[in-house]
Design a protein around this motif. Structure first.
Motif, PDB file in Angstrom:
ATOM      1  N   LEU A 194       0.801  -1.225   0.000  1.00 57.27           N
ATOM      2  CA  LEU A 194       0.000   0.000   0.000  1.00 57.27           C
ATOM      3  C   LEU A 194       0.833   1.275   0.000  1.00 57.27           C
ATOM      4  O   LEU A 194       0.356   2.331  -0.418  1.00 57.27           O
ATOM      5  CB  LEU A 194      -0.930   0.007   1.220  1.00 57.27           C
ATOM      6  CG  LEU A 194      -2.063  -1.020   1.170  1.00 57.27           C
ATOM      7  CD1 LEU A 194      -2.704  -1.164   2.537  1.00 57.27           C
ATOM      8  CD2 LEU A 194      -3.095  -0.612   0.139  1.00 57.27           C
ATOM      9  N   PHE A 195       2.072   1.196   0.487  1.00 66.22           N
ATOM     10  CA  PHE A 195       2.889   2.400   0.620  1.00 66.22           C
ATOM     11  C   PHE A 195       4.082   2.349  -0.328  1.00 66.22           C
ATOM     12  O   PHE A 195       4.593   1.262  -0.635  1.00 66.22           O
ATOM     13  CB  PHE A 195       3.400   2.539   2.064  1.00 66.22           C
ATOM     14  CG  PHE A 195       2.317   2.894   3.048  1.00 66.22           C
ATOM     15  CD1 PHE A 195       2.066   4.216   3.380  1.00 66.22           C
ATOM     16  CD2 PHE A 195       1.541   1.905   3.638  1.00 66.22           C
ATOM     17  CE1 PHE A 195       1.056   4.543   4.276  1.00 66.22           C
ATOM     18  CE2 PHE A 195       0.529   2.219   4.537  1.00 66.22           C
ATOM     19  CZ  PHE A 195       0.290   3.552   4.858  1.00 66.22           C
ATOM     20  N   PRO A 196       4.550   3.517  -0.787  1.00 69.40           N
ATOM     21  CA  PRO A 196       5.803   3.544  -1.539  1.00 69.40           C
ATOM     22  C   PRO A 196       6.923   2.919  -0.698  1.00 69.40           C
ATOM     23  O   PRO A 196       6.874   2.970   0.544  1.00 69.40           O
ATOM     24  CB  PRO A 196       6.060   5.036  -1.768  1.00 69.40           C
ATOM     25  CG  PRO A 196       4.737   5.697  -1.594  1.00 69.40           C
ATOM     26  CD  PRO A 196       3.974   4.866  -0.620  1.00 69.40           C
ATOM     27  N   ALA A 197       7.919   2.376  -1.367  1.00 66.76           N
ATOM     28  CA  ALA A 197       8.930   1.577  -0.669  1.00 66.76           C
ATOM     29  C   ALA A 197       9.605   2.338   0.474  1.00 66.76           C
ATOM     30  O   ALA A 197       9.777   1.795   1.580  1.00 66.76           O
ATOM     31  CB  ALA A 197       9.974   1.098  -1.675  1.00 66.76           C
ATOM     32  N   ASP A 198       9.974   3.596   0.220  1.00 67.32           N
ATOM     33  CA  ASP A 198      10.676   4.331   1.287  1.00 67.32           C
ATOM     34  C   ASP A 198       9.760   4.588   2.469  1.00 67.32           C
ATOM     35  O   ASP A 198      10.178   4.537   3.632  1.00 67.32           O
ATOM     36  CB  ASP A 198      11.261   5.637   0.738  1.00 67.32           C
ATOM     37  CG  ASP A 198      10.203   6.537   0.144  1.00 67.32           C
ATOM     38  OD1 ASP A 198       9.196   6.012  -0.385  1.00 67.32           O
ATOM     39  OD2 ASP A 198      10.348   7.767   0.213  1.00 67.32           O
ATOM     40  N   GLN A 199       8.490   4.863   2.187  1.00 71.13           N
ATOM     41  CA  GLN A 199       7.543   5.067   3.293  1.00 71.13           C
ATOM     42  C   GLN A 199       7.305   3.763   4.044  1.00 71.13           C
ATOM     43  O   GLN A 199       7.201   3.757   5.272  1.00 71.13           O
ATOM     44  CB  GLN A 199       6.218   5.617   2.765  1.00 71.13           C
ATOM     45  CG  GLN A 199       6.316   7.034   2.216  1.00 71.13           C
ATOM     46  CD  GLN A 199       4.957   7.627   1.884  1.00 71.13           C
ATOM     47  OE1 GLN A 199       3.922   7.032   2.157  1.00 71.13           O
ATOM     48  NE2 GLN A 199       4.954   8.801   1.299  1.00 71.13           N
ATOM     49  N   ALA A 200       7.225   2.654   3.295  1.00 69.56           N
ATOM     50  CA  ALA A 200       7.016   1.363   3.947  1.00 69.56           C
ATOM     51  C   ALA A 200       8.158   1.063   4.911  1.00 69.56           C
ATOM     52  O   ALA A 200       7.939   0.578   6.038  1.00 69.56           O
ATOM     53  CB  ALA A 200       6.885   0.260   2.902  1.00 69.56           C
ATOM     54  N   GLU A 201       9.363   1.369   4.478  1.00 68.27           N
ATOM     55  CA  GLU A 201      10.508   1.110   5.354  1.00 68.27           C
ATOM     56  C   GLU A 201      10.435   1.974   6.617  1.00 68.27           C
ATOM     57  O   GLU A 201      10.692   1.517   7.722  1.00 68.27           O
ATOM     58  CB  GLU A 201      11.820   1.364   4.602  1.00 68.27           C
ATOM     59  CG  GLU A 201      12.109   0.340   3.510  1.00 68.27           C
ATOM     60  CD  GLU A 201      12.024  -1.100   4.023  1.00 68.27           C
ATOM     61  OE1 GLU A 201      12.570  -1.402   5.096  1.00 68.27           O
ATOM     62  OE2 GLU A 201      11.367  -1.926   3.349  1.00 68.27           O
ATOM     63  N   GLN A 202      10.080   3.251   6.439  1.00 70.15           N
ATOM     64  CA  GLN A 202       9.939   4.141   7.614  1.00 70.15           C
ATOM     65  C   GLN A 202       8.877   3.604   8.568  1.00 70.15           C
ATOM     66  O   GLN A 202       9.075   3.568   9.787  1.00 70.15           O
ATOM     67  CB  GLN A 202       9.498   5.538   7.175  1.00 70.15           C
ATOM     68  CG  GLN A 202      10.578   6.430   6.594  1.00 70.15           C
ATOM     69  CD  GLN A 202       9.988   7.816   6.278  1.00 70.15           C
ATOM     70  OE1 GLN A 202       9.307   8.434   7.090  1.00 70.15           O
ATOM     71  NE2 GLN A 202      10.247   8.295   5.076  1.00 70.15           N
ATOM     72  N   LEU A 203       7.763   3.205   8.010  1.00 69.67           N
ATOM     73  CA  LEU A 203       6.649   2.747   8.854  1.00 69.67           C
ATOM     74  C   LEU A 203       7.016   1.460   9.581  1.00 69.67           C
ATOM     75  O   LEU A 203       6.773   1.320  10.791  1.00 69.67           O
ATOM     76  CB  LEU A 203       5.396   2.533   7.994  1.00 69.67           C
ATOM     77  CG  LEU A 203       4.745   3.818   7.468  1.00 69.67           C
ATOM     78  CD1 LEU A 203       3.796   3.508   6.317  1.00 69.67           C
ATOM     79  CD2 LEU A 203       4.006   4.539   8.597  1.00 69.67           C
ATOM     80  N   LYS A 204       7.620   0.522   8.853  1.00 64.35           N
ATOM     81  CA  LYS A 204       7.956  -0.755   9.486  1.00 64.35           C
ATOM     82  C   LYS A 204       9.025  -0.557  10.560  1.00 64.35           C
ATOM     83  O   LYS A 204       8.965  -1.190  11.624  1.00 64.35           O
ATOM     84  CB  LYS A 204       8.423  -1.755   8.424  1.00 64.35           C
ATOM     85  CG  LYS A 204       7.271  -2.270   7.555  1.00 64.35           C
ATOM     86  CD  LYS A 204       7.692  -3.403   6.649  1.00 64.35           C
ATOM     87  CE  LYS A 204       8.663  -2.935   5.599  1.00 64.35           C
ATOM     88  NZ  LYS A 204       9.046  -3.985   4.650  1.00 64.35           N
ATOM     89  N   ALA A 205       9.961   0.349  10.304  1.00 70.26           N
ATOM     90  CA  ALA A 205      10.976   0.615  11.318  1.00 70.26           C
ATOM     91  C   ALA A 205      10.351   1.233  12.566  1.00 70.26           C
ATOM     92  O   ALA A 205      10.766   0.949  13.700  1.00 70.26           O
ATOM     93  CB  ALA A 205      12.039   1.543  10.733  1.00 70.26           C
ATOM     94  N   SER A 206       9.348   2.069  12.369  1.00 70.45           N
ATOM     95  CA  SER A 206       8.706   2.722  13.510  1.00 70.45           C
ATOM     96  C   SER A 206       7.827   1.751  14.288  1.00 70.45           C
ATOM     97  O   SER A 206       7.746   1.812  15.514  1.00 70.45           O
ATOM     98  CB  SER A 206       7.847   3.894  13.027  1.00 70.45           C
ATOM     99  OG  SER A 206       8.635   4.820  12.334  1.00 70.45           O
ATOM    100  N   ILE A 207       7.163   0.874  13.574  1.00 65.48           N
ATOM    101  CA  ILE A 207       6.250  -0.074  14.235  1.00 65.48           C
ATOM    102  C   ILE A 207       7.034  -1.246  14.825  1.00 65.48           C
ATOM    103  O   ILE A 207       6.651  -1.807  15.855  1.00 65.48           O
ATOM    104  CB  ILE A 207       5.198  -0.574  13.214  1.00 65.48           C
ATOM    105  CG1 ILE A 207       4.311   0.596  12.783  1.00 65.48           C
ATOM    106  CG2 ILE A 207       4.341  -1.693  13.811  1.00 65.48           C
ATOM    107  CD1 ILE A 207       3.420   0.289  11.582  1.00 65.48           C
ATOM    108  N   GLY A 208       8.134  -1.580  14.197  1.00 69.79           N
ATOM    109  CA  GLY A 208       8.968  -2.668  14.695  1.00 69.79           C
ATOM    110  C   GLY A 208       8.248  -4.002  14.617  1.00 69.79           C
ATOM    111  O   GLY A 208       7.390  -4.222  13.758  1.00 69.79           O
TER     112      GLY A 208
END
Lengths: 559, 255
Positions: free
Chosen positions: A195-209
């Motif tokens: 659902l998210f662009p790759a860079d945003q997905a990485e930011q989100l996954k890093a934040s959510i852990g």
């Protein structure tokens, strides 16, 4: 010197509103005083009222009771173009009572809670000795999507809800752990990678852990019958019953109390805080919704990340509708005036034009989004330029001024374009806010007028709260909300503040403004309202093309 | 040392006019009869006694209060008049006055008044005989033009709309009308109740005169910031920047 970008985006809308042949620069016109009959919508209302008069047995809608028989429509009643779309609707169609999309946007927020799964899983494993695996989670989610709409599990002979009335209810999970997400049945996952662009997905996954969260949307019809506070209560009961069913637990042992707390309350995120007693509203009421959360609910940041102005303007639209039309206009006050104020920010491409101008100016000068120094000097330069440009457009195009006929409308639009431009230029919402307040003062200085009485307090005193760090007033803009001390009474501000909060992060290309959980939760494709294109949805609602949830027709006689 | 208030910066006609309005040193352009002012305000009939909300102060036995000894009551307060209002709408198209300047004028020059400033209208409230006097000063002076300004208690819509073909500011309730003789006539009071007779307000200003007397900055008149692509800040903007910056920094108080 910076290049000039004067696209005049609003001219197309003015032509649609006033007709193609009028003089764009003309300061005089013939007022034909055609009354309400000139509007198809007003005619429809009069016909409807006449038809219902006998049934009601009491007088009803009659525009001729206004001011000794002089009804509205002495000037030309003009339609509204939803900014950034081709939808042209009547102003009446943008009153939230007449617009099911607007209602659904608020329904979708009010009926949502986010609840963590990890603590419940720990209790299951450590206290109750249960094994939690991807298979058990899939089983749990299947049961939960049966139970959450209002169906029974564990108990016998229960009264259940009609699936045809609650089909908008669903629960999906999301996690920053790709390995776990891969193990969960696709139908139950909000897929961050997809659902998210790759860079945003990485930011989100890093934040959510490696944490796991449930995006819970209870039935619209439930939250409309009860209130926002119901979302956590309704979901809590169904969560607990589902755990008991899915993990074959005893329904009465004391350990279940530990699970109940862990599953229902310990990791609960409401969409909005409850309000103090003087406002007397529970959680998930718009008055407790922070600007940063509002910014994260809107999904344009993932569908149009390259266009931070579009991102910000969709947040402005969502916020103007919710905070102005529904919160201030109905919870806190009443009547019809608030729609008129709020629409200025999301119709006729006016704020779009002013904001693109301001951002283009900043990009030319500083070399890109979020490249300008985060200083008061930059706020001064950009806000002054954007405000003066906007004022010049009102002065040059008389129908533009006529369209935004109230000072509060103009003040909101001019200050919003200034704040959005300064925030995108610097990537800092506080600099955006400083630009907002400077714009207000410039506007008042140039024209000797501003908005209604409240602007004296909120906007002329406002610069002092921009850099304050005193408790109560010192929050970053993202963490302020509709109940912030000076913000609690003024239409035409709160949606724009949410837009400025969003603008700073959109300029920085951040995946989220305040909370990654909110951002991912509202990416759920099964939501009824489309949070990626707020203005398009409002247009569909106005054009009677939007199908909302919570309809009771299924269990009523046909009209 | 005698102090001369400076009131407002700038050397443009707008800056000069703003200073004039604030100082109260205004040119009288017309003399509307007091009875016509009273009819237009609509609170009492001409010649009728002033309704009162309390006895004259002299009969009330006021407490021993140093502030009351220092501040002389206005005529309306001394007589016990009720508080009434007049409210004006001023067009964007070079009306002589604008809401904040009506308020500044009132605050500086009119004792015992309560101005309220909005975008499309500006109200001043005061004891009845006082507000009648303040209203006449406004109506008679260069603060007013009979086509571009009008007294409107309600349904004020019009300040930002295009003008009528005859140059009048739009008024949904049509409280004034242009006569065939070129004079503007008041035909309804400020809340839209028809008057028994038309009141002659005189002729409107020409466009050139309105531009000369106006207090509004506009890009097609005196711009406050030059034009897009050719910025030139008026002194008012420089002063405003300074004030805004200090106000912003003051809020950050690390003491």
């Amino acid at each position: 010197m910076a290049k000039m970008h004067t696209k005049k985006l609003f001219i197309k809308a003015l032509n649609k509103k006033f007709g193609k042949d009028f003089d764009l620069a003309g300061t005089r016109t013939e007022y034909k005083r055609l009354g309400p009959e000139q509007s198809a919508r007003k005619r429809e209302y009069m016909e409807t009222a006449n038809r219902l008069a006998g049934k009601r047995g009491i007088s009803f809608y009659n525009p001729y009771v206004h001011c000794g028989g002089i009804p509205l429509g002495q000037r030309q009643l003009v339609p509204y173009k939803l900014s950034g779309t081709e939808y042209v609707v009547e102003g009446d169609d943008l009153h939230f009572v007449n617009n099911p999309a607007m209602q659904q946007m608020w329904d979708d927020i009010r009926r949502t809670v986010i609840v963590g799964l990890d603590m419940a899983h720990e209790v299951l494993e450590k206290r109750l000795g249960k094994e939690v695996t991807p298979e058990t989670i899939n089983n749990y989610l299947e049961i939960l999507n049966h139970a959450m709409p209002g169906a029974a599990v564990v108990q016998e002979h229960m009264c259940e809800t009609n699936p045809g009335l609650v089909d908008d209810c669903n629960v999906r999970i999301f996690t920053g752990d790709d390995a776990l997400a891969d193990e969960i049945d696709d139908q139950y996952v909000i897929d961050i990678n997809r659902l998210f662009p790759a860079d945003q997905a990485e930011q989100l996954k890093a934040s959510i852990g490696k944490t796991t969260w449930q995006a819970i949307h209870i039935p619209t019809i439930v939250s409309r019958t009860c209130d926002g506070g119901t979302a956590s209560r309704w979901s809590a009961m169904q969560l607990c019953m589902t755990f008991i069913d899915a993990y074959n637990m005893c329904a009465g042992e004391a350990a279940v109390a530990d699970l109940a707390y862990a599953a229902k309350h310990a990791a609960l995120l409401q969409m909005a805080d409850m309000l103090p007693a003087r406002r007397a509203r529970g959680p998930n009421s718009p008055g407790g919704l922070s600007f940063g959360f509002m910014a994260d609910m809107v999904q344009t940041s993932r569908t149009k990340p390259q266009d931070p102005v579009a991102v910000s303007l969709n947040v402005v639209a969502a916020g103007s509708m919710l905070y102005d039309q529904i919160w201030l206009g109905s919870y806190m006050s009443g009547g019809v005036g608030f729609t008129q104020y709020a629409t200025a920010a999301y119709t006729n491409d006016v704020l779009d034009d002013f904001s693109y101008y301001g951002v283009d100016y900043a990009v030319d000068k500083y070399g890109g989004f979020a490249k300008a120094p985060q200083t008061i000097e930059v706020a001064k330069e950009i806000a002054t330029e954007a405000t003066l440009y906007g004022m010049e457009q009102y002065e040059t195009f008389p129908t533009l001024l006529e369209d935004h006929f109230g000072g509060s409308q103009r003040a909101s639009v001019l200050a919003a374009c200034s704040g959005i431009s300064a925030a995108i230029a610097t990537g800092n919402s506080q600099i955006g806010l400083a630009g907002w307040y400077l714009s207000m003062l410039l506007h008042k200085e140039g024209w000797g007028r501003l908005g209604f009485f409240g602007y004296d307090l909120q906007d002329q005193c406002g610069p002092t709260n921009v850099f304050s760090y005193q408790s109560d007033e010192g929050s970053p803009l993202e963490l302020r909300g509709a109940n912030y001390p000076n913000y609690a009474m003024n239409v035409g501000h709160q949606g724009e503040y949410a837009g400025i909060s969003s603008a700073a992060h959109a300029g920085r290309m951040d995946a989220f403004a305040t909370n990654p959980l909110i951002k991912v939760c509202f990416a759920n494709p099964a939501l009824v309202f489309d949070f990626a294109d707020i203005r398009l949805c409002f247009g569909k609602g106005g054009a009677r093309e939007f199908r909302a949830a919570g309809d009771r027709a299924l269990v009523m006689p046909a009209v | 040392m005698a102090y001369t208030p400076q009131y407002y910066p700038g050397s443009t006609s707008v800056g000069i006019n703003r200073r004039k309005h604030m100082s109260g040193n205004l040119e009288k352009l017309r003399d509307i009869p007091e009875a016509d002012i009273v009819l237009t305000m609509g609170h009492r009939k001409p010649g009728q006694d002033y309704p009162s909300t309390h006895p004259p102060l002299k009969e009330m036995g006021e407490p021993d209060c140093p502030v009351r000894q220092v501040v002389e009551p206005t005529p309306g307060a001394a007589a016990g008049d009720r508080v009434r209002y007049s409210q004006f709408a001023d067009s964007y198209y070079f009306s002589p006055s604008i809401p904040y300047w009506r308020s500044y004028w009132g605050s500086i020059n009119c004792r015992g008044c309560d101005p309220g400033t909005l975008s499309g209208r500006q109200i001043i409230e005061a004891r009845e005989r006082d507000i009648e006097s303040y209203t006449k000063k406004q109506v008679d002076s260069e603060m007013n033009d009979v086509a571009l300004s009008s007294m409107r208690g309600c349904t004020v819509h019009g300040h930002s709309l295009r003008l009528e073909e005859n140059g009048m500011m739009f008024d949904m309730l049509a409280r004034t009308e242009m006569g065939k003789d070129g004079n503007v006539y008041q035909v309804k009071d400020q809340v839209g109740i028809p008057l028994d007779k038309k009141l002659n307000l005189g002729k409107p200003m020409s466009e050139a005169e309105a531009k000369k007397r106006t207090t509004i900055f506009r890009v097609d008149g005196v711009p406050i910031g030059g034009k897009t692509g050719a910025r030139k800040y008026d002194e008012a903007v420089e002063a405003l920047h300074h004030m805004w910056e200090l106000r912003s920094k003051w809020g950050y108080r690390p003491e």
